[in-house]
Design an enzyme around this catalytic site. Sequence first.
Site, PDB file in Angstrom:
ATOM      1  N   ARG A 298      -4.591 -14.783  -7.925  1.00 41.68           N
ATOM      2  CA  ARG A 298      -4.509 -13.442  -8.496  1.00 41.68           C
ATOM      3  C   ARG A 298      -3.356 -13.272  -9.471  1.00 41.68           C
ATOM      4  NH1 ARG A 298      -6.050 -10.101  -2.948  1.00 41.68           N
ATOM      5  NH2 ARG A 298      -8.311 -10.365  -3.147  1.00 41.68           N
ATOM      6  N   GLU A 386       1.179  -4.694   6.371  1.00 46.15           N
ATOM      7  CA  GLU A 386       1.716  -4.734   5.017  1.00 46.15           C
ATOM      8  C   GLU A 386       3.116  -4.136   4.943  1.00 46.15           C
ATOM      9  OE1 GLU A 386       0.336  -3.502   0.454  1.00 46.15           O
ATOM     10  OE2 GLU A 386      -0.988  -3.083   2.153  1.00 46.15           O
TER      11      GLU A 386
END
Length: 554
Positions: A298, A386
């Site tokens: 990515r 996260e």
Amino acid sequence: MNGEAELLRGKIGGLKPTHQLSAEVLVIGSGAAGMYAALAAARAGAQVLLVDRSLIGRGGATVMAQMTVAVALGEEVPDTPAHHLADTLAAGRGLCDEALSRLLCEEAPACIRELDAWGVGWARTNGHISQVQAPGHDRPRCVYVDFVNTGPALSKTLRTHLQRTAAVRRTGDLLVTELAMSDGVCIGAHAVHLPTGEAVAIAAKATIVATGGLTRLYARSSASINMGGDGYALALRAGAELIDMEFVQFFPIGHLSPRLVGMDPIMWDPFRYKLGGRLLNAERREFLGEEGRYATARDHATYAILSEVAEGRGSPHGGVWLSFEHCSEAQLRTAFGPIIDRLAANGIDLTRQSIEVAPIAHYHMGGIAVDERMQTCVPHLLAAGEAVGGANGANRLSGNAITEALVFGRQAGERAAALAARTAMPTLAPRAAAPSAKPDINPAAEIVRLQRLMNEHVGPLRSAEGLARALEHLEALRDACTGVPAPRRALDSEWLDRHDLRNMHAVAECVTRAAAARNESRGAHQRHDFPQTASDWQRHQRLRLAGRELRLEG
């Protein structure tokens, strides 16, 4: 509905202005990490209170996740956690906390198989859990429910299991504003019940922050509106350290044009998994060199797309073209069925037209610094999912997000229960409400300005000049974000904007200062003025508060 939820939904407005709750383990945030942490803590014998500013299991990133979960099951090809770890470390560009990465990879199979036993519905091929190869992986490793429903199915499964777990009380619409501290130890949290505007004090033996990331800081993002970095701000003000805050992952092919209504902006990734969509510049030339394979990590894909745009080879709206024109309608329908009809309702026929895509804020590699048991440097304060920094280094491997949520959530829940078992219940006095004051700014407008600023100057491509402009804006906004008075009424949207602006400002400053200090390009952090990766920067940066001053170390 459990008793706690009844209190906060129906009766709180008619009782005392300030209310007190208690739990052995308090979990803040109810995405996959928070729900799994609550279940793990309850299974270890703790009484748990799970709170969220939105509906339980309906906010955050998990419920919006469409795609795959990385795990070395070895169902389709031989695999081991060691292979998964090697790919995770490679994706992290030399900055992964290897102990956390190892934990993620080694504990993932047990979590995935437990969810399979709970009926999540992992896709199967010939009786085996199906696994596909995602960018950055050396073999097919990623499991899924289907290519557009993995997150919702996972959230539903966890919500169902929570409903069957009496030791977990659940309360939505409860916004935690500060962690409660006593002699340097976290003893719970202070919160506001949004429907009534009433203050709530929650005493807890152990507290887990599982509030997700910070993608709301950016004008274009793929996550829900409550991902504004709340957990980072809470932990920072409580004395915890933040780590790797400069590394914000942008999803390279977020939808840009034509207008798409009622569909996820990152929906094109599963199409590329199955059908090999071609990324083309304005010259209709493939520029990633993938040759029909979806293999580019990515961070590399994001940089390549923005480079094409910068060189004048972008699409009309500032992205690049994504084309499936090599696929027949039959191929598209076999892969995605009724989704093709939803696209048609948006005026999109993939057999005849390309669509425009561009990078969109998607995930944050940084976060709260923890050890292998998810403990912060603040006693009795833990983090999960996260909200944790370090495991992914400078770039997260595709598919590791939900894996991280599950593994770290379970670890945090078990550790919090162990802490609670040997800790006396603290007392937490309600805080007096701050006097209301007439706002001197429009907080909603300032949030929009902040998002545009971050997109322009602290996005995927950065420079000293742009970062300095961002810091100048943040400094000018500081006084307006110093304190937030109590809500003046029920459902006080202006108060909520002021609260969110305060946290977003603090977290934006952390990201920007860390980015300005890192004079190199590495993973998701790319500098125009320092385009090379530097060996002397293979180190973490940590941030903490010293009084009101933000200190950067590393």
